[in-house]
Write a protein that holds these residues in place. Structure first.
Motif, PDB file in Angstrom:
ATOM      1  N   LEU A 109      10.501   0.037  12.509  1.00 46.31           N
ATOM      2  CA  LEU A 109       9.899  -1.109  12.002  1.00 46.31           C
ATOM      3  C   LEU A 109      10.116  -2.106  13.255  1.00 46.31           C
ATOM      4  CD1 LEU A 109      11.863  -1.938   8.768  1.00 46.31           C
ATOM      5  CD2 LEU A 109       9.326  -1.379   9.079  1.00 46.31           C
ATOM      6  N   ASN A 110      10.870  -1.856  14.100  1.00 50.09           N
ATOM      7  CA  ASN A 110      11.021  -2.830  15.295  1.00 50.09           C
ATOM      8  C   ASN A 110       9.569  -2.428  16.066  1.00 50.09           C
ATOM      9  OD1 ASN A 110      13.285  -3.985  15.012  1.00 50.09           O
ATOM     10  ND2 ASN A 110      14.389  -2.189  16.286  1.00 50.09           N
ATOM     11  N   GLN A 111       9.172  -1.247  16.316  1.00 48.13           N
ATOM     12  CA  GLN A 111       7.601  -0.936  16.894  1.00 48.13           C
ATOM     13  C   GLN A 111       6.572  -1.393  16.082  1.00 48.13           C
ATOM     14  OE1 GLN A 111       6.958   0.297  19.821  1.00 48.13           O
ATOM     15  NE2 GLN A 111       8.994   0.584  20.518  1.00 48.13           N
ATOM     16  N   ALA A 112       6.594  -1.240  14.717  1.00 44.05           N
ATOM     17  CA  ALA A 112       5.841  -1.835  13.979  1.00 44.05           C
ATOM     18  C   ALA A 112       5.532  -3.236  14.104  1.00 44.05           C
ATOM     19  CB  ALA A 112       5.862  -1.372  12.628  1.00 44.05           C
ATOM     20  N   LEU A 141      -0.183  -7.403   7.884  1.00 45.82           N
ATOM     21  CA  LEU A 141      -0.085  -6.470   7.124  1.00 45.82           C
ATOM     22  C   LEU A 141       0.203  -5.176   7.749  1.00 45.82           C
ATOM     23  CD1 LEU A 141      -0.050  -5.960   3.975  1.00 45.82           C
ATOM     24  CD2 LEU A 141      -2.355  -5.575   4.434  1.00 45.82           C
ATOM     25  N   VAL A 142       1.480  -4.416   7.225  1.00 43.47           N
ATOM     26  CA  VAL A 142       1.672  -3.228   7.795  1.00 43.47           C
ATOM     27  C   VAL A 142       0.757  -2.101   6.914  1.00 43.47           C
ATOM     28  CG1 VAL A 142       3.260  -1.330   7.662  1.00 43.47           C
ATOM     29  CG2 VAL A 142       3.968  -3.857   8.433  1.00 43.47           C
ATOM     30  N   THR A 143       0.005  -1.303   7.667  1.00 43.60           N
ATOM     31  CA  THR A 143      -0.689  -0.119   7.251  1.00 43.60           C
ATOM     32  C   THR A 143      -0.233   0.926   7.776  1.00 43.60           C
ATOM     33  OG1 THR A 143      -2.372  -0.497   9.050  1.00 43.60           O
ATOM     34  CG2 THR A 143      -2.761  -1.806   7.191  1.00 43.60           C
ATOM     35  N   ALA A 144      -0.953   2.058   7.120  1.00 42.68           N
ATOM     36  CA  ALA A 144      -0.622   3.386   7.528  1.00 42.68           C
ATOM     37  C   ALA A 144      -0.707   3.375   9.132  1.00 42.68           C
ATOM     38  CB  ALA A 144      -1.267   4.661   6.905  1.00 42.68           C
ATOM     39  N   GLU A 145      -2.109   2.912   9.482  1.00 43.44           N
ATOM     40  CA  GLU A 145      -2.326   2.966  10.922  1.00 43.44           C
ATOM     41  C   GLU A 145      -1.376   2.231  11.907  1.00 43.44           C
ATOM     42  OE1 GLU A 145      -4.310   2.056   8.398  1.00 43.44           O
ATOM     43  OE2 GLU A 145      -5.471   3.825   8.401  1.00 43.44           O
ATOM     44  N   VAL A 146      -0.657   1.378  11.385  1.00 38.86           N
ATOM     45  CA  VAL A 146       0.361   0.547  12.391  1.00 38.86           C
ATOM     46  C   VAL A 146       1.522   1.397  12.459  1.00 38.86           C
ATOM     47  CG1 VAL A 146       1.643  -1.311  12.207  1.00 38.86           C
ATOM     48  CG2 VAL A 146      -0.551  -1.677  11.742  1.00 38.86           C
ATOM     49  N   ILE A 147       1.808   2.051  11.147  1.00 40.13           N
ATOM     50  CA  ILE A 147       3.138   2.997  11.253  1.00 40.13           C
ATOM     51  C   ILE A 147       2.892   4.251  12.216  1.00 40.13           C
ATOM     52  CG2 ILE A 147       4.544   4.619   9.999  1.00 40.13           C
ATOM     53  CD1 ILE A 147       5.047   1.535   9.389  1.00 40.13           C
ATOM     54  N   ASP A 148       1.692   4.849  12.187  1.00 35.77           N
ATOM     55  CA  ASP A 148       1.335   5.904  13.105  1.00 35.77           C
ATOM     56  C   ASP A 148       1.346   5.485  14.511  1.00 35.77           C
ATOM     57  OD1 ASP A 148       0.837   7.545  10.862  1.00 35.77           O
ATOM     58  OD2 ASP A 148      -1.395   7.406  10.738  1.00 35.77           O
ATOM     59  N   ALA A 196       0.738  -1.111  -0.057  1.00 35.54           N
ATOM     60  CA  ALA A 196      -0.162  -0.028   0.040  1.00 35.54           C
ATOM     61  C   ALA A 196       0.915   1.304   0.037  1.00 35.54           C
ATOM     62  CB  ALA A 196      -0.726   0.184   1.071  1.00 35.54           C
ATOM     63  N   THR A 197       0.621   2.293  -0.842  1.00 39.34           N
ATOM     64  CA  THR A 197       1.460   3.339  -0.982  1.00 39.34           C
ATOM     65  C   THR A 197       1.176   4.162   0.074  1.00 39.34           C
ATOM     66  OG1 THR A 197      -0.540   4.372  -2.093  1.00 39.34           O
ATOM     67  CG2 THR A 197       1.448   3.323  -3.459  1.00 39.34           C
ATOM     68  N   GLU A 198       0.121   4.135   0.983  1.00 42.49           N
ATOM     69  CA  GLU A 198      -0.189   4.851   2.182  1.00 42.49           C
ATOM     70  C   GLU A 198       0.712   4.610   3.182  1.00 42.49           C
ATOM     71  OE1 GLU A 198      -4.266   4.890   3.538  1.00 42.49           O
ATOM     72  OE2 GLU A 198      -4.801   5.775   1.749  1.00 42.49           O
ATOM     73  N   ALA A 199       1.286   3.251   3.305  1.00 48.51           N
ATOM     74  CA  ALA A 199       1.997   2.736   4.295  1.00 48.51           C
ATOM     75  C   ALA A 199       3.431   3.145   4.124  1.00 48.51           C
ATOM     76  CB  ALA A 199       2.127   1.189   4.498  1.00 48.51           C
TER      77      ALA A 199
END
Length: 283
Positions: free
Chosen positions: A251-254, A265-272, A229-232
């Motif tokens: 990435l460790n926190q994600a 699956l990594v999403t923008a919400e996970v990164i935030d 996803a381009t958003e992530a």
């Protein structure tokens, strides 16, 4: 992303070579440029200067180039804790020493430590060479040492820098100084030093293309779904600005958040959410 040698790990037993420590370093464009820079300085035997913001990968590249996780126990540990003459330690790619001075290192200490490291390096390399080059210049490096990399060189005082220059002048080797942005302006005030600098390398942050490649490699290593996803990807780029170390921390926190929530699956919400668990500066 990367794996550093554990400073608390036990020392290798006498008579046994330490097990190779995989660096896990992803070969980015900046890392390859650093290796080409180091090769040039090593072959031309002049002084090189590498500078860049913290966390972009300067130290990781230097450690990988010097094979430092594998070589360090032999060079930094005193005899008899380490058997310098172990056959497995005679590596042709162990031609570079990596030195990190303490904060406000006195000039005499920097000179002594560089000389001792070089002498141990010579003893390490000379074991299985038919024509051993054991001689060293007064306070200089042995002929086995082809390159010395000094990390965090801004820690060196003016007198310590002068001692390092003298060490370089007495040795037939290349020398690389690694530091933060601004060190090039500081060195420009010392003609005897900057007149010997033959190559300056600016170590930069990751581009968006390289960041995408790094993320794909890192997520494959973690066994997670690729962040298509381009958003992530945009969220990671926005948060890290291409800073290699910050990408690793994020990435460790994600990964922790994904495990807690049973996600793959990594999403923008996970990164935030991962960003909220970190202290991120504005520089």
């Amino acid at each position: 992303m990367s794996r550093r040698a554990n400073p608390n790990s036990p020392s290798p037993r006498r008579g046994h070579a330490p097990e190779p420590v995989p660096s896990g370093l992803i070969s980015t464009k900046e890392h390859r440029m650093f290796c080409e820079f180091a090769d040039t300085v090593r072959s031309s035997r002049y002084i090189g200067l590498c500078y860049g913001p913290p966390g972009v990968g300067k130290t990781l590249s230097a450690e990988d180039y010097a094979r430092w996780p594998e070589q360090r126990p032999f060079v930094e540990m005193p005899h008899p804790i380490v058997d310098w003459f172990h056959r497995g330690a005679n590596r042709s790619d162990w031609h570079t020493l990596l030195y990190t001075p303490l904060v406000n290192t006195p000039p005499g200490r920097a000179l002594t430590e560089l000389t001792v490291m070089s002498n141990r390096h010579a003893m390490l390399r000379a074991r299985h060479i038919e024509d051993p080059r054991r001689e060293t210049n007064l306070h200089g490096a042995s002929s086995y040492t082809e390159l010395v990399i000094i990390d965090e060189a801004e820690r060196l005082t003016t007198r310590a820098l002068e001692q390092v220059r003298d060490f370089y002048d007495r040795s037939a080797l290349g020398l690389i100084l690694i530091g933060m942005p601004g060190i090039e302006k500081r060195l420009a005030r010392y003609p005897q030093l900057y007149s010997r600098i033959g190559f300056v390398h600016h170590y930069r942050t990751l581009t968006i293309e390289e960041l995408t490649t790094v993320l794909s490699t890192a997520f494959a290593h973690l066994g997670l779904a690729s962040p298509d996803a381009t958003e992530a990807i945009a969220a990671i780029a926005r948060t890290t600005a291409g800073n290699f170390r910050l990408v690793n921390r994020l990435l460790n926190q994600a990964e922790r958040i994904l495990k807690l929530n049973n996600l793959d699956l990594v999403t923008a919400e996970v990164i935030d959410a991962a960003r909220d668990a970190l202290v991120i500066g504005t520089s």
